[in-house]
Design an enzyme around this catalytic site. Structure first.
Site, PDB file in Angstrom:
ATOM      1  N   ARG A 115      30.292  26.500   0.576  1.00 49.05           N
ATOM      2  CA  ARG A 115      29.183  25.360   0.787  1.00 49.05           C
ATOM      3  C   ARG A 115      28.941  24.327  -0.195  1.00 49.05           C
ATOM      4  O   ARG A 115      29.218  24.483  -1.146  1.00 49.05           O
ATOM      5  CB  ARG A 115      27.686  26.113   0.893  1.00 49.05           C
ATOM      6  CG  ARG A 115      27.650  27.371   1.880  1.00 49.05           C
ATOM      7  CD  ARG A 115      27.419  27.229   3.262  1.00 49.05           C
ATOM      8  NE  ARG A 115      27.338  28.183   3.963  1.00 49.05           N
ATOM      9  CZ  ARG A 115      28.300  28.850   4.741  1.00 49.05           C
ATOM     10  NH1 ARG A 115      29.422  28.172   4.796  1.00 49.05           N
ATOM     11  NH2 ARG A 115      28.177  29.857   5.483  1.00 49.05           N
ATOM     12  N   GLU A 162       3.902   4.658  -3.510  1.00 51.95           N
ATOM     13  CA  GLU A 162       4.926   4.002  -2.497  1.00 51.95           C
ATOM     14  C   GLU A 162       4.171   3.215  -1.572  1.00 51.95           C
ATOM     15  O   GLU A 162       4.550   1.934  -1.395  1.00 51.95           O
ATOM     16  CB  GLU A 162       6.010   5.106  -2.008  1.00 51.95           C
ATOM     17  CG  GLU A 162       6.870   5.757  -2.785  1.00 51.95           C
ATOM     18  CD  GLU A 162       8.059   4.746  -3.274  1.00 51.95           C
ATOM     19  OE1 GLU A 162       7.982   3.879  -2.776  1.00 51.95           O
ATOM     20  OE2 GLU A 162       8.496   5.224  -4.481  1.00 51.95           O
ATOM     21  N   SER A 178      17.994  17.553   5.996  1.00 54.49           N
ATOM     22  CA  SER A 178      19.280  18.108   6.457  1.00 54.49           C
ATOM     23  C   SER A 178      19.524  19.462   5.674  1.00 54.49           C
ATOM     24  O   SER A 178      20.499  19.462   4.784  1.00 54.49           O
ATOM     25  CB  SER A 178      20.546  17.195   6.425  1.00 54.49           C
ATOM     26  OG  SER A 178      21.506  17.640   6.969  1.00 54.49           O
ATOM     27  N   PRO A 179      18.758  20.628   6.189  1.00 55.22           N
ATOM     28  CA  PRO A 179      19.064  21.698   5.254  1.00 55.22           C
ATOM     29  C   PRO A 179      20.384  22.289   5.127  1.00 55.22           C
ATOM     30  O   PRO A 179      20.447  23.542   4.578  1.00 55.22           O
ATOM     31  CB  PRO A 179      17.878  22.613   5.878  1.00 55.22           C
ATOM     32  CG  PRO A 179      17.660  22.121   7.177  1.00 55.22           C
ATOM     33  CD  PRO A 179      17.826  20.691   7.408  1.00 55.22           C
ATOM     34  N   GLY A 180      21.361  21.930   6.179  1.00 48.57           N
ATOM     35  CA  GLY A 180      22.467  22.597   6.136  1.00 48.57           C
ATOM     36  C   GLY A 180      23.515  22.384   4.899  1.00 48.57           C
ATOM     37  O   GLY A 180      24.174  22.928   4.530  1.00 48.57           O
ATOM     38  N   GLU A 201      16.888  18.220  -0.308  1.00 43.05           N
ATOM     39  CA  GLU A 201      15.881  17.288  -0.138  1.00 43.05           C
ATOM     40  C   GLU A 201      14.799  17.620   0.851  1.00 43.05           C
ATOM     41  O   GLU A 201      14.900  17.906   1.808  1.00 43.05           O
ATOM     42  CB  GLU A 201      16.484  15.991   0.077  1.00 43.05           C
ATOM     43  CG  GLU A 201      15.605  14.637   0.145  1.00 43.05           C
ATOM     44  CD  GLU A 201      16.333  13.655   0.901  1.00 43.05           C
ATOM     45  OE1 GLU A 201      15.923  12.498   0.669  1.00 43.05           O
ATOM     46  OE2 GLU A 201      17.474  13.545   1.317  1.00 43.05           O
ATOM     47  N   GLU A 214      12.428  -3.411  -8.160  1.00 45.51           N
ATOM     48  CA  GLU A 214      13.505  -4.578  -8.036  1.00 45.51           C
ATOM     49  C   GLU A 214      14.642  -3.808  -7.421  1.00 45.51           C
ATOM     50  O   GLU A 214      15.126  -2.880  -7.253  1.00 45.51           O
ATOM     51  CB  GLU A 214      14.014  -4.381  -9.541  1.00 45.51           C
ATOM     52  CG  GLU A 214      15.220  -5.486  -9.650  1.00 45.51           C
ATOM     53  CD  GLU A 214      15.514  -5.658 -11.226  1.00 45.51           C
ATOM     54  OE1 GLU A 214      16.294  -6.319 -11.584  1.00 45.51           O
ATOM     55  OE2 GLU A 214      14.603  -4.978 -12.357  1.00 45.51           O
ATOM     56  N   GLU A 255      14.505  -3.913  -4.121  1.00 43.90           N
ATOM     57  CA  GLU A 255      13.873  -3.271  -2.848  1.00 43.90           C
ATOM     58  C   GLU A 255      13.407  -4.399  -2.052  1.00 43.90           C
ATOM     59  O   GLU A 255      12.624  -5.082  -2.515  1.00 43.90           O
ATOM     60  CB  GLU A 255      12.909  -2.151  -3.148  1.00 43.90           C
ATOM     61  CG  GLU A 255      12.553  -1.427  -1.682  1.00 43.90           C
ATOM     62  CD  GLU A 255      11.439  -0.619  -2.197  1.00 43.90           C
ATOM     63  OE1 GLU A 255      11.423   0.413  -1.578  1.00 43.90           O
ATOM     64  OE2 GLU A 255      10.542  -0.722  -3.246  1.00 43.90           O
TER      65      GLU A 255
END
Length: 209
Positions: A61, A115, A136-138, A142, A161, A163
């Site tokens: 994995r 944010e 994307s738990p595969g 995150e 900066e 962005e």
């Protein structure tokens, strides 16, 4: 209040089948037997894992570790606040809710408020948790915590900066149609807007200012 909104309560009794489906099962277990640290970056790191499956066989994995992030669904007068941003990995502009990555030790609500203010200048009197999205738990842990902003007021945006974003307000119904049409594909945005619409289905959109 509808059943989806009720399901957000800590003591909700209507999720028994989901809880049963999430219970551990030995036949699904993957036991880590080896861990090679491959790469360390500023935002994420990569490990190469060897796992033993329930039948005794082994597999590999590739895992990306990430601090996670937070995003905000802000709705005012029936319109959703979205940011236009060029995503170099896709080679095109996307429409997304205001969002960003968690700083070390930062809580999701604090990140969301920061944010929202940085990208749009908006301040919220209250942030209500809507959903936690696994991108994307595969291959990665995150996760993005998504909040609904209540009690909005306008201030000055101060993007980070490097962005570059542009704020747009789009009617909620049009955003929902855009999701169905595949024009809005960002996972946290899709999940957040749908969760907000479900939670607020009995509330007038104009009352969220």
């Amino acid at each position: 209040m509808n059943s989806t909104a009720q399901g957000l309560g800590e003591n909700d009794a209507g999720l028994d089948e989901v809880r049963r489906a999430l219970e551990p099962e030995s036949s699904l277990l993957e036991r880590v037997t080896g861990d090679e640290h491959v790469w360390q970056g500023k935002i994420f790191s990569v490990d190469h894992l060897e796992v033993e499956l329930a039948d005794g066989s082994h597999a590999w994995r590739e895992v990306v570790h990430h601090h996670g992030g937070a995003g905000v669904v802000a709705i005012q007068s029936g319109k959703v606040c979205l940011v236009r941003q060029y995503r170099v990995v896709l080679g095109r502009v996307t429409l997304e809710i205001p969002a960003g990555k968690l700083e070390a030790g930062e809580q999701g609500e604090s990140c969301a408020a920061r944010e929202l203010a940085e990208e749009t200048g908006l301040r919220a009197e209250k942030l209500v948790h809507l959903a936690t999205v696994l991108g994307s738990p595969g291959f990665t842990n995150e996760h993005t915590e998504v909040f609904l902003a209540q009690g909005l007021s306008q201030g000055t945006a101060r993007p980070d900066e490097g962005e570059v974003v542009r704020v747009v307000w789009i009617p909620l119904d049009e955003v929902l149609r855009a999701i169905s049409a595949g024009l809005i594909q960002d996972g946290k945005t899709v999940a957040g807007v749908l969760a907000a619409r479900a939670l607020l289905s009995d509330e007038p959109m104009g009352d969220l200012r």
